[in-house]
Design a protein around this motif. Structure first.
Motif, PDB file in Angstrom:
ATOM      1  N   VAL A   1      -0.527  -0.240  -8.413  1.00 12.24           N
ATOM      2  CA  VAL A   1      -1.363  -1.043  -7.514  1.00 12.24           C
ATOM      3  C   VAL A   1      -2.821  -0.976  -7.967  1.00 12.24           C
ATOM      4  O   VAL A   1      -3.515  -2.001  -7.989  1.00 12.24           O
ATOM      5  CB  VAL A   1      -1.200  -0.583  -6.047  1.00 12.24           C
ATOM      6  N   ALA A   2      -3.287   0.201  -8.354  1.00 18.72           N
ATOM      7  CA  ALA A   2      -4.670   0.336  -8.829  1.00 18.72           C
ATOM      8  C   ALA A   2      -4.891  -0.507 -10.081  1.00 18.72           C
ATOM      9  O   ALA A   2      -5.954  -1.091 -10.271  1.00 18.72           O
ATOM     10  CB  ALA A   2      -4.983   1.800  -9.117  1.00 18.72           C
ATOM     11  N   ASP A   3      -3.876  -0.596 -10.913  1.00 14.86           N
ATOM     12  CA  ASP A   3      -3.968  -1.346 -12.159  1.00 14.86           C
ATOM     13  C   ASP A   3      -4.030  -2.853 -11.927  1.00 14.86           C
ATOM     14  O   ASP A   3      -4.535  -3.595 -12.754  1.00 14.86           O
ATOM     15  CB  ASP A   3      -2.763  -0.994 -13.043  1.00 14.86           C
ATOM     16  N   CYS A   4      -3.547  -3.324 -10.780  1.00 12.00           N
ATOM     17  CA  CYS A   4      -3.501  -4.778 -10.546  1.00 12.00           C
ATOM     18  C   CYS A   4      -4.876  -5.346 -10.247  1.00 12.00           C
ATOM     19  O   CYS A   4      -5.081  -6.557 -10.364  1.00 12.00           O
ATOM     20  CB  CYS A   4      -2.508  -5.130  -9.442  1.00 12.00           C
ATOM     21  N   GLY A   5      -5.819  -4.524  -9.846  1.00 10.39           N
ATOM     22  CA  GLY A   5      -7.179  -4.992  -9.617  1.00 10.39           C
ATOM     23  C   GLY A   5      -7.392  -5.758  -8.320  1.00 10.39           C
ATOM     24  O   GLY A   5      -8.409  -6.402  -8.139  1.00 10.39           O
ATOM     25  N   ARG A   6      -6.452  -5.697  -7.429  1.00  5.99           N
ATOM     26  CA  ARG A   6      -6.577  -6.382  -6.142  1.00  5.99           C
ATOM     27  C   ARG A   6      -6.813  -5.353  -5.045  1.00  5.99           C
ATOM     28  O   ARG A   6      -6.445  -4.195  -5.198  1.00  5.99           O
ATOM     29  CB  ARG A   6      -5.299  -7.153  -5.846  1.00  5.99           C
ATOM     30  N   PRO A   7      -7.414  -5.771  -3.933  1.00  3.70           N
ATOM     31  CA  PRO A   7      -7.586  -4.831  -2.813  1.00  3.70           C
ATOM     32  C   PRO A   7      -6.233  -4.245  -2.400  1.00  3.70           C
ATOM     33  O   PRO A   7      -5.227  -4.954  -2.352  1.00  3.70           O
ATOM     34  CB  PRO A   7      -8.170  -5.705  -1.699  1.00  3.70           C
ATOM     35  N   VAL A   8      -6.224  -2.958  -2.136  1.00  2.00           N
ATOM     36  CA  VAL A   8      -4.988  -2.228  -1.863  1.00  2.00           C
ATOM     37  C   VAL A   8      -4.210  -2.819  -0.698  1.00  2.00           C
ATOM     38  O   VAL A   8      -2.984  -2.845  -0.721  1.00  2.00           O
ATOM     39  CB  VAL A   8      -5.298  -0.728  -1.614  1.00  2.00           C
ATOM     40  N   LEU A   9      -4.889  -3.320   0.296  1.00  2.00           N
ATOM     41  CA  LEU A   9      -4.197  -3.837   1.478  1.00  2.00           C
ATOM     42  C   LEU A   9      -3.929  -5.338   1.412  1.00  2.00           C
ATOM     43  O   LEU A   9      -3.487  -5.923   2.386  1.00  2.00           O
ATOM     44  CB  LEU A   9      -4.995  -3.499   2.739  1.00  2.00           C
ATOM     45  N   SER A  10      -4.172  -5.947   0.256  1.00  2.63           N
ATOM     46  CA  SER A  10      -3.889  -7.384   0.142  1.00  2.63           C
ATOM     47  C   SER A  10      -2.385  -7.599   0.065  1.00  2.63           C
ATOM     48  O   SER A  10      -1.618  -6.718  -0.315  1.00  2.63           O
ATOM     49  CB  SER A  10      -4.563  -7.961  -1.099  1.00  2.63           C
ATOM     50  N   GLY A  11      -1.968  -8.796   0.412  1.00  4.80           N
ATOM     51  CA  GLY A  11      -0.547  -9.124   0.365  1.00  4.80           C
ATOM     52  C   GLY A  11       0.031  -8.975  -1.032  1.00  4.80           C
ATOM     53  O   GLY A  11       1.152  -8.500  -1.201  1.00  4.80           O
ATOM     54  N   ALA A  12      -0.745  -9.382  -2.039  1.00  3.86           N
ATOM     55  CA  ALA A  12      -0.273  -9.290  -3.421  1.00  3.86           C
ATOM     56  C   ALA A  12      -0.078  -7.835  -3.833  1.00  3.86           C
ATOM     57  O   ALA A  12       0.912  -7.499  -4.498  1.00  3.86           O
ATOM     58  CB  ALA A  12      -1.249  -9.975  -4.365  1.00  3.86           C
ATOM     59  N   ALA A  13      -0.996  -6.964  -3.438  1.00  5.40           N
ATOM     60  CA  ALA A  13      -0.881  -5.549  -3.799  1.00  5.40           C
ATOM     61  C   ALA A  13       0.302  -4.895  -3.088  1.00  5.40           C
ATOM     62  O   ALA A  13       1.019  -4.084  -3.675  1.00  5.40           O
ATOM     63  CB  ALA A  13      -2.180  -4.812  -3.480  1.00  5.40           C
ATOM     64  N   VAL A  14       0.505  -5.262  -1.832  1.00  6.06           N
ATOM     65  CA  VAL A  14       1.638  -4.705  -1.079  1.00  6.06           C
ATOM     66  C   VAL A  14       2.957  -5.154  -1.709  1.00  6.06           C
ATOM     67  O   VAL A  14       3.878  -4.352  -1.899  1.00  6.06           O
ATOM     68  CB  VAL A  14       1.552  -5.096   0.418  1.00  6.06           C
ATOM     69  N   ALA A  15       3.049  -6.425  -2.053  1.00 12.01           N
ATOM     70  CA  ALA A  15       4.267  -6.937  -2.698  1.00 12.01           C
ATOM     71  C   ALA A  15       4.494  -6.257  -4.038  1.00 12.01           C
ATOM     72  O   ALA A  15       5.631  -5.897  -4.383  1.00 12.01           O
ATOM     73  CB  ALA A  15       4.171  -8.449  -2.873  1.00 12.01           C
ATOM     74  N   LEU A  16       3.425  -6.060  -4.787  1.00 12.01           N
ATOM     75  CA  LEU A  16       3.524  -5.370  -6.074  1.00 12.01           C
ATOM     76  C   LEU A  16       4.006  -3.934  -5.881  1.00 12.01           C
ATOM     77  O   LEU A  16       4.854  -3.451  -6.630  1.00 12.01           O
ATOM     78  CB  LEU A  16       2.173  -5.378  -6.793  1.00 12.01           C
ATOM     79  N   ALA A  17       3.498  -3.266  -4.851  1.00  7.65           N
ATOM     80  CA  ALA A  17       3.914  -1.889  -4.579  1.00  7.65           C
ATOM     81  C   ALA A  17       5.404  -1.822  -4.248  1.00  7.65           C
ATOM     82  O   ALA A  17       6.119  -0.936  -4.734  1.00  7.65           O
ATOM     83  CB  ALA A  17       3.088  -1.306  -3.428  1.00  7.65           C
ATOM     84  N   VAL A  18       5.873  -2.764  -3.448  1.00  8.18           N
ATOM     85  CA  VAL A  18       7.298  -2.796  -3.077  1.00  8.18           C
ATOM     86  C   VAL A  18       8.152  -3.012  -4.323  1.00  8.18           C
ATOM     87  O   VAL A  18       9.151  -2.313  -4.542  1.00  8.18           O
ATOM     88  CB  VAL A  18       7.559  -3.883  -2.010  1.00  8.18           C
ATOM     89  N   ASP A  19       7.761  -3.968  -5.156  1.00 13.05           N
ATOM     90  CA  ASP A  19       8.514  -4.253  -6.383  1.00 13.05           C
ATOM     91  C   ASP A  19       8.473  -3.067  -7.352  1.00 13.05           C
ATOM     92  O   ASP A  19       9.489  -2.717  -7.959  1.00 13.05           O
ATOM     93  CB  ASP A  19       7.965  -5.495  -7.081  1.00 13.05           C
ATOM     94  N   ALA A  20       7.293  -2.472  -7.499  1.00 15.72           N
ATOM     95  CA  ALA A  20       7.151  -1.335  -8.414  1.00 15.72           C
ATOM     96  C   ALA A  20       7.996  -0.159  -7.951  1.00 15.72           C
ATOM     97  O   ALA A  20       8.665   0.496  -8.762  1.00 15.72           O
ATOM     98  CB  ALA A  20       5.682  -0.927  -8.517  1.00 15.72           C
ATOM     99  N   GLU A  21       7.976   0.109  -6.649  1.00 20.56           N
ATOM    100  CA  GLU A  21       8.775   1.217  -6.134  1.00 20.56           C
ATOM    101  C   GLU A  21      10.261   0.981  -6.389  1.00 20.56           C
ATOM    102  O   GLU A  21      10.982   1.888  -6.821  1.00 20.56           O
ATOM    103  CB  GLU A  21       8.525   1.427  -4.644  1.00 20.56           C
ATOM    104  N   ALA A  22      10.723  -0.234  -6.154  1.00 19.15           N
ATOM    105  CA  ALA A  22      12.141  -0.542  -6.385  1.00 19.15           C
ATOM    106  C   ALA A  22      12.495  -0.376  -7.863  1.00 19.15           C
ATOM    107  O   ALA A  22      13.544   0.203  -8.197  1.00 19.15           O
ATOM    108  CB  ALA A  22      12.448  -1.961  -5.924  1.00 19.15           C
ATOM    109  N   ALA A  23      11.627  -0.834  -8.749  1.00 17.57           N
ATOM    110  CA  ALA A  23      11.892  -0.723 -10.190  1.00 17.57           C
ATOM    111  C   ALA A  23      11.889   0.741 -10.649  1.00 17.57           C
ATOM    112  O   ALA A  23      12.753   1.158 -11.436  1.00 17.57           O
ATOM    113  CB  ALA A  23      10.855  -1.521 -10.977  1.00 17.57           C
TER     114      ALA A  23
END
Length: 121
Positions: free
Chosen positions: A22-44
């Motif tokens: 999430v830190a690497d994505c460069g988006r605010p941590v609580l943004s929808g894109a960061a949350v979606a990325l976190a969910v996908d990353a955790e699953a992977a």
């Protein structure tokens, strides 16, 4: 006991790896894109850890060896994510600005021009 500890450590490492993604994505941590990325990353990441653990069991390993392999995989994935984040930081605008040559007045704005140009005694 060892199995529980290895699994707990793997969970901590997994959360840290997700945070690095999430830190690497460069988006605010609580943004929808960061949350979606976190969910996908955790699953992977969970899928990769589960795959390694399954491989160990299929090769005749017990639960202790599978749990330890899972922890080691989580640790390795965390290090991968850290390296990726550091590479991204090195290519970002702040790194490029830092790499640009500066004049003395830009790098030491508190020093007067006279002090910069006067000869040393």
């Amino acid at each position: 006991m060892r199995v529980c500890r290895a699994r707990e450590e793997a969970e901590v490492l997994l959360r840290q790896a997700v945070a690095a993604v999430v830190a690497d994505c460069g988006r605010p941590v609580l943004s929808g894109a960061a949350v979606a990325l976190a969910v996908d990353a955790e699953a992977a990441i969970r899928a990769r850890i589960r795959h390694v653990c399954d491989q160990i069991r299929q090769d005749g390993g017990n639960e202790v060896s599978a749990a330890v392999a899972g922890r080691l995989t989580a640790e390795s994935l965390l290090h991968e994510r850290h390296r990726s984040a550091l590479r991204a930081l090195g290519r970002g605008p702040a790194a490029k600005a830092e790499a640009k040559p500066r004049t003395l007045s830009q790098s030491a704005p508190g020093i007067s021009r006279r002090a910069r140009t006067s000869p040393r005694r």
